[in-house]
Design an enzyme around this catalytic site. Structure first.
Site, short mmCIF file in Angstrom:
data_model
loop_
_atom_site.label_atom_id
_atom_site.label_comp_id
_atom_site.label_asym_id
_atom_site.label_seq_id
_atom_site.Cartn_x
_atom_site.Cartn_y
_atom_site.Cartn_z
CG ASP A 63 -2.25 -0.38 1.26
OD1 ASP A 63 -2.55 -1.02 0.18
OD2 ASP A 63 -2.89 -0.44 2.08
CE1 TYR A 65 6.22 3.63 4.20
CE2 TYR A 65 6.67 5.32 2.67
CZ TYR A 65 7.09 4.23 3.41
OH TYR A 65 8.28 3.69 3.33
CG PHE A 76 9.48 0.14 0.55
CD1 PHE A 76 8.98 -0.29 1.70
CD2 PHE A 76 9.56 -0.59 -0.48
CE1 PHE A 76 8.66 -1.47 2.10
CE2 PHE A 76 8.81 -1.99 -0.31
CZ PHE A 76 8.60 -2.33 0.85
CG HIS A 185 7.23 -6.06 4.38
ND1 HIS A 185 7.37 -4.76 5.18
CD2 HIS A 185 6.59 -5.71 3.43
CE1 HIS A 185 6.96 -3.96 4.63
NE2 HIS A 185 6.27 -4.49 3.32
#
Length: 222
Positions: A63, A65, A76, A185
């Site tokens: 997703d 942020y 990221f 992750h």
């Protein structure tokens, strides 16, 4: 998506699919009623920043942020001046452990995107402060098409799949031609379960060089 990118002919068929109109109507309605990230003009930033012809690495996030001012269309990554999120702090930590690269004092990954690292989220929008709120609305159909398009490239591409949802996309990749590097992750909840120590950056460059491709300079300018 702006026609100026070379992604447009690659993905144009998606815009005629029934899901596309439904997805765009859903996002437009969400924007009318809620705050949605990233801003409208940055939803496709990953595709605008990294041309299809240039892609040699694909990093798949989940997703955008969902905090104010964070998402700007690259997985990221956050703009300069925005606090570095915990997952990215862990990516920087692994980058240092892997290649000895000192992390910058910002979280903007434009320098990677400009070298052919496609920073793609599986879902391209999110309601403010509600993680996963735009999942299963159609974005995954579109981003799966992006992954398949990258898989169709003749030259080797390295796919970095971090976390369970990203790793499921391995099924879309022809691993006889491309390289998949997968791990836990980088989130603080899971980084200690196999992300730390996975050396994704040096392994990516080794795979690119083995195929005669230019390695990525993973340093991020201040």
């Amino acid at each position: 998506m702006a026609p100026k990118t070379d992604w447009n002919p690659v993905l144009r068929s998606q815009f005629d699919e029934p899901y596309w109109a439904e997805l765009q109507a859903f996002v437009a309605d969400e924007r009318r009623r809620h705050q949605v990230f990233p801003p409208h003009d940055e939803v496709f930033a990953a595709l605008h920043r990294t041309p299809y012809a240039a892609v040699k690495v694909l990093i798949l996030g989940q997703d955008p942020y969902h905090g104010a001012g964070q998402a700007h269309g690259l997985c990221f990554s956050v703009r300069r001046g925005v606090g570095i999120p915990p997952s990215l702090q862990n990516i920087y930590r692994e980058l240092h452990d892997d290649l000895g690269i000192e992390p910058p004092h910002h979280g903007c990954l434009d320098a990677w995107a400009d070298q052919g690292v496609l920073l793609l989220n599986a879902t391209l929008t999110v309601r403010a402060h509600q993680a996963a709120s735009h999942q299963k609305k159609g974005w995954e159909t579109f981003t799966d098409a992006v992954i398949r398009a990258v898989d169709e490239k003749e030259e080797r591409v390295v796919f970095l799949l971090w976390g369970a949802s990203a790793r499921r996309k391995k099924a879309l990749v022809d691993t006889s031609r491309h390289v998949v590097i997968e791990s836990a992750h980088p989130s603080p909840l899971s980084a200690h379960n196999g992300f730390f120590g996975s050396r994704p950056f040096s392994r990516t460059n080794a795979a690119l060089e083995e195929a005669g491709r230019e390695p990525v300079d993973w340093r991020i300018p201040e």
